[in-house]
Design a protein around this motif. Structure first.
Motif, PDB file in Angstrom:
ATOM      1  N   THR A  66       0.823  -1.203   0.000  1.00  0.00           N
ATOM      2  CA  THR A  66       0.000   0.000   0.000  1.00  0.00           C
ATOM      3  C   THR A  66       0.862   1.261   0.000  1.00  0.00           C
ATOM      4  N   ILE A  67       0.539   2.197  -0.885  1.00  0.00           N
ATOM      5  CA  ILE A  67       1.254   3.474  -0.942  1.00  0.00           C
ATOM      6  C   ILE A  67       0.780   4.347   0.219  1.00  0.00           C
ATOM      7  N   VAL A  68       1.750   4.891   0.990  1.00  0.00           N
ATOM      8  CA  VAL A  68       1.423   5.730   2.138  1.00  0.00           C
ATOM      9  C   VAL A  68       1.989   7.143   2.000  1.00  0.00           C
ATOM     10  N   GLY A  69       2.617   7.437   0.878  1.00  0.00           N
ATOM     11  CA  GLY A  69       3.139   8.778   0.656  1.00  0.00           C
ATOM     12  C   GLY A  69       3.789   8.913  -0.701  1.00  0.00           C
ATOM     13  N   LEU A  70       3.714  10.116  -1.247  1.00  0.00           N
ATOM     14  CA  LEU A  70       4.418  10.410  -2.487  1.00  0.00           C
ATOM     15  C   LEU A  70       4.713  11.891  -2.542  1.00  0.00           C
ATOM     16  N   ARG A  71       5.803  12.209  -3.227  1.00  0.00           N
ATOM     17  CA  ARG A  71       6.196  13.603  -3.389  1.00  0.00           C
ATOM     18  C   ARG A  71       6.903  13.761  -4.725  1.00  0.00           C
ATOM     19  N   LEU A  72       6.525  14.790  -5.467  1.00  0.00           N
ATOM     20  CA  LEU A  72       7.206  15.133  -6.711  1.00  0.00           C
ATOM     21  C   LEU A  72       8.453  15.934  -6.359  1.00  0.00           C
ATOM     22  N   GLU A  73       9.612  15.498  -6.881  1.00  0.00           N
ATOM     23  CA  GLU A  73      10.870  16.178  -6.594  1.00  0.00           C
ATOM     24  C   GLU A  73      11.654  16.389  -7.885  1.00  0.00           C
ATOM     25  N   ARG A  82       9.048  10.466  -5.161  1.00  0.00           N
ATOM     26  CA  ARG A  82       9.510   9.768  -3.954  1.00  0.00           C
ATOM     27  C   ARG A  82       8.273   9.039  -3.449  1.00  0.00           C
ATOM     28  N   LEU A  83       8.310   7.723  -3.474  1.00  0.00           N
ATOM     29  CA  LEU A  83       7.174   6.906  -3.062  1.00  0.00           C
ATOM     30  C   LEU A  83       7.490   6.216  -1.740  1.00  0.00           C
ATOM     31  N   ARG A  84       6.536   6.247  -0.826  1.00  0.00           N
ATOM     32  CA  ARG A  84       6.661   5.531   0.443  1.00  0.00           C
ATOM     33  C   ARG A  84       5.534   4.505   0.481  1.00  0.00           C
ATOM     34  N   SER A  85       5.870   3.300   0.936  1.00  0.00           N
ATOM     35  CA  SER A  85       4.862   2.246   0.978  1.00  0.00           C
ATOM     36  C   SER A  85       5.115   1.300   2.141  1.00  0.00           C
ATOM     37  N   VAL A  86       4.060   0.594   2.502  1.00  0.00           N
ATOM     38  CA  VAL A  86       4.152  -0.484   3.474  1.00  0.00           C
ATOM     39  C   VAL A  86       4.953  -1.593   2.796  1.00  0.00           C
TER      40      VAL A  86
END
Length: 183
Positions: A66-73, A82-86
């Motif tokens: 599951t994706i828990v965060g993303l940020r365009l950089e 930048r993708l954060r996931s479980v």
């Protein structure tokens, strides 16, 4: 100390050092959303920025689950997510270990979704509590539309003791950022 245990110990220390060195390829995130953008918040590479959120967990090594965060950089003259996931943690025997704080952070190319760098990360309390709205549903509720406003960050945060999505959008005509919270 016998020579054999010293050799084994040296191999273990070297392997640990190489593992740590391999994890350091993910650059630290910019201090602020939109920092280092080259004057625009709309990469020419975009077709639709967050249309990948629903399918990505099953189709890419960039995320563990599951994706828990993303940020365009904008890093080294390249647009990346930048993708954060479980993620699923395993012990030395390949057995699953129940650790809700265990996650994965990846840097991927915005156009191809090719993984540039990836490492293990510790998830925040809000990222561990995925009750409520998914990343895809939150993106749909954000008012994002082509060509503007575009989502440039989605972060799990705690608001009044409840996990929620903090979504930052960017007006592509003015580069103005707006922040909203979606439960």
């Amino acid at each position: 100390m016998n020579a054999r245990p010293r050799v084994v110990m040296s191999v273990v220390i070297l392997a640990a050092a190489l593992t740590v060195a391999g994890c350091s390829t993910v650059p630290d995130p910019p201090a602020a959303v939109g920092e280092n953008y080259p004057g625009t918040c709309m990469p020419a590479e975009f077709s639709w920025p967050t249309d990948f959120l629903d399918a990505l967990p099953g189709e890419s090594s960039a995320v563990g689950g599951t994706i828990v965060g993303l940020r365009l950089e904008y890093v080294d003259s390249e647009w990346v997510w930048r993708l954060r996931s479980v993620d699923t943690k395993e012990d030395g025997f390949g057995e699953r270990v129940d650790d809700p704080s265990y996650g994965k952070e990846s840097i991927v190319d915005v156009r191809t979704m090719r993984v540039i760098a990836s490492h293990e990360t510790e998830l925040t309390e809000a990222e561990q509590r995925m009750l409520g709205t998914s990343a895809f549903a939150a993106a749909q509720l954000s008012g994002e539309q082509w060509p503007s406003p575009l989502i440039i960050e989605m972060a799990r945060v705690m608001e009044d003791g409840t996990p929620a999505w903090r979504i930052t959008t960017c007006d592509t005509a003015t580069n103005a950022h707006s922040v909203m919270t979606v439960n």
